[in-house]
Structure formats: C-alpha cells, structure tokens
Design a protein around this motif. Structure first.
Motif, short mmCIF file in Angstrom:
data_model
loop_
_atom_site.label_atom_id
_atom_site.label_comp_id
_atom_site.label_asym_id
_atom_site.label_seq_id
_atom_site.Cartn_x
_atom_site.Cartn_y
_atom_site.Cartn_z
N THR A 41 0.83 -1.19 0.00
CA THR A 41 0.00 0.00 0.00
C THR A 41 0.87 1.25 0.00
O THR A 41 2.06 1.18 0.27
CB THR A 41 -0.93 0.04 1.24
OG1 THR A 41 -0.11 0.04 2.41
CG2 THR A 41 -1.87 -1.13 1.28
N ARG A 55 -4.03 3.42 0.00
CA ARG A 55 -4.53 2.61 -1.11
C ARG A 55 -3.49 1.53 -1.40
O ARG A 55 -2.31 1.74 -1.18
CB ARG A 55 -4.69 3.43 -2.39
CG ARG A 55 -5.83 4.37 -2.38
CD ARG A 55 -5.99 5.03 -3.78
NE ARG A 55 -7.20 5.81 -3.80
CZ ARG A 55 -8.40 5.32 -4.01
NH1 ARG A 55 -8.56 4.05 -4.29
NH2 ARG A 55 -9.46 6.10 -3.99
N ARG A 57 -2.82 -2.78 -3.16
CA ARG A 57 -3.19 -3.96 -3.91
C ARG A 57 -2.73 -5.19 -3.15
O ARG A 57 -1.63 -5.21 -2.61
CB ARG A 57 -2.51 -3.91 -5.27
CG ARG A 57 -3.05 -4.94 -6.24
CD ARG A 57 -2.66 -4.57 -7.61
NE ARG A 57 -3.55 -3.47 -7.98
CZ ARG A 57 -3.90 -3.18 -9.21
NH1 ARG A 57 -3.42 -3.87 -10.19
NH2 ARG A 57 -4.71 -2.19 -9.47
N LEU A 66 -6.55 -7.79 -5.74
CA LEU A 66 -7.65 -7.02 -5.16
C LEU A 66 -7.16 -5.61 -4.83
O LEU A 66 -6.05 -5.44 -4.34
CB LEU A 66 -8.15 -7.69 -3.88
CG LEU A 66 -8.69 -9.11 -4.02
CD1 LEU A 66 -9.01 -9.69 -2.65
CD2 LEU A 66 -9.93 -9.11 -4.89
N ASN A 67 -7.99 -4.65 -5.11
CA ASN A 67 -7.69 -3.27 -4.74
C ASN A 67 -8.11 -3.06 -3.29
O ASN A 67 -9.07 -3.67 -2.81
CB ASN A 67 -8.45 -2.29 -5.65
CG ASN A 67 -7.98 -2.39 -7.07
OD1 ASN A 67 -6.79 -2.40 -7.34
ND2 ASN A 67 -8.92 -2.48 -7.99
N LEU A 68 -7.39 -2.17 -2.60
CA LEU A 68 -7.67 -1.89 -1.20
C LEU A 68 -7.71 -0.39 -0.96
O LEU A 68 -6.94 0.36 -1.56
CB LEU A 68 -6.56 -2.45 -0.31
CG LEU A 68 -6.22 -3.91 -0.42
CD1 LEU A 68 -4.92 -4.20 0.30
CD2 LEU A 68 -7.33 -4.73 0.20
N VAL A 69 -8.59 0.01 -0.07
CA VAL A 69 -8.55 1.36 0.50
C VAL A 69 -8.62 1.17 2.01
O VAL A 69 -9.27 0.23 2.50
CB VAL A 69 -9.68 2.28 0.01
CG1 VAL A 69 -9.54 2.56 -1.47
CG2 VAL A 69 -11.05 1.74 0.33
N LEU A 91 -16.27 3.12 0.09
CA LEU A 91 -16.28 1.99 -0.86
C LEU A 91 -17.35 2.14 -1.93
O LEU A 91 -17.23 1.56 -3.01
CB LEU A 91 -16.47 0.67 -0.11
CG LEU A 91 -15.24 0.15 0.62
CD1 LEU A 91 -15.59 -1.03 1.48
CD2 LEU A 91 -14.14 -0.20 -0.36
N GLU A 94 -15.76 3.18 -5.15
CA GLU A 94 -14.67 2.34 -5.64
C GLU A 94 -15.21 1.20 -6.50
O GLU A 94 -16.40 0.92 -6.51
CB GLU A 94 -13.88 1.75 -4.45
CG GLU A 94 -13.27 2.80 -3.53
CD GLU A 94 -12.16 3.59 -4.16
OE1 GLU A 94 -11.40 3.02 -4.99
OE2 GLU A 94 -12.02 4.79 -3.85
N SER A 95 -14.32 0.50 -7.19
CA SER A 95 -14.73 -0.65 -8.00
C SER A 95 -15.18 -1.80 -7.10
O SER A 95 -14.85 -1.84 -5.91
CB SER A 95 -13.59 -1.09 -8.91
OG SER A 95 -12.50 -1.57 -8.14
N ASP A 97 -14.23 -4.80 -6.90
CA ASP A 97 -13.19 -5.69 -6.39
C ASP A 97 -12.30 -4.97 -5.37
O ASP A 97 -11.16 -5.34 -5.16
CB ASP A 97 -12.35 -6.26 -7.54
CG ASP A 97 -11.54 -5.19 -8.25
OD1 ASP A 97 -11.85 -3.99 -8.10
OD2 ASP A 97 -10.58 -5.56 -8.96
N THR A 98 -12.83 -3.96 -4.72
CA THR A 98 -12.07 -3.20 -3.73
C THR A 98 -12.52 -3.57 -2.32
O THR A 98 -13.71 -3.56 -2.01
CB THR A 98 -12.25 -1.68 -3.93
OG1 THR A 98 -11.82 -1.34 -5.25
CG2 THR A 98 -11.44 -0.89 -2.93
#
Length: 156
Positions: A41, A55, A57, A66-69, A91, A94-95, A97-98
C-alpha cells in the motif's frame, strides 16, 4: 516521507500532535500489512484524502489482485460504528473488487463489530499494535468471502 522509516527520521516534527500520531499509525499499519500479509500500500492521507488514508493492492496466492482502501484510527477509545459506516461510504465510490480495511489501535466497539458483520461491503478489521510490529486482529466479513476465494489466515 513515504514510509515508516523516513517518517521517523524527520527531526523537527512534534510527536505530541494529533497529526503526528495519526500519520505514525498510518505508517505502522502499512508496514504491518506488508510484513504480515504481503499487502502493498501507499499512504494518501492528508487534508483532501476523501476519507482514505492508504490505497494498495493485495495479490492473493491464486494470483488474483484485489484493490484496497484503508482508514486508520489512532484513538484511545474503541472504534465506533460510525467509522465502519464511513468506510462503507468510501467503498461506494470504488470498483467492486475493492476491499476496505479499517485499522484501529484500540480495537472496536461491539456496535462497530455488529455493523461490520452486517455490512454489504467487503471489509477487513485490523488492530495494529506495538509500533506496527503486531497485528492483533485480522478479520473479514462475509462480503469479502466471494473475493477471497477460500483464503484463510492463520497464526504463524
């Protein structure tokens, strides 16, 4: 600064301020996620961060990405349900897959945990302690399971 080490090397910061303590906990969380889970991140926190402190991955063992926040809460009180709802709101932009990660140094109230369990958004709760050296909690909700495809986290 761009990581825990470079942040700690800055000599003219006041470690008693809320900004310092919050930034330090963000870097401790980022460091812990990388060391323990291979989650890469970068910190994006600041005045206009839209409620996102970092943010990243996560590349799973099956090579799925997977994307992360994430949001970090460095408070002496347990994290309230409003923090979970705030991350759910983030979220929404976001997409699909996040995953959202909520990190709290003091843990989570029982109502925050209830909100987390009931959330339709894929969320992970973590508690990073001892200067980022220990991840005391790493829990995901049911909404994460379809994205994590049978992945399990165990103690080393």
């Amino acid at each position: 600064h761009n990581d825990l080490e470079s942040f700690l090397s800055i000599k003219d910061l006041d470690p008693e301020t809320k900004v310092y303590k919050g930034t330090l906990y963000e870097y401790e969380t980022i460091s812990c996620l990388q060391k323990n889970f291979g989650i890469i991140t970068r910190r994006v926190g600041g005045a206009n961060d839209s409620g996102i402190d970092f943010r990243g991955r996560w590349i799973l063992p099956n090579y799925q990405q997977l994307n992360l926040v994430g949001q970090c809460k460095n408070s002496s009180n347990k994290c309230p349900p409003s923090s979970v709802r705030e991350l759910e709101g983030v979220l929404g932009f976001e997409s699909e897959d996040t995953l959202g990660i909520l990190s709290s140094k003091s843990g989570f109230s029982k109502y925050a945990i209830k909100r987390f369990v009931a959330s339709p958004r894929p969320l992970i709760l973590i508690s990073v302690i001892q200067n980022g050296n220990i991840c005391e909690r790493f829990t995901w909700n049911k909404s994460c399971e379809k994205l994590l495809d049978g992945l399990e986290v165990t103690l080393r």
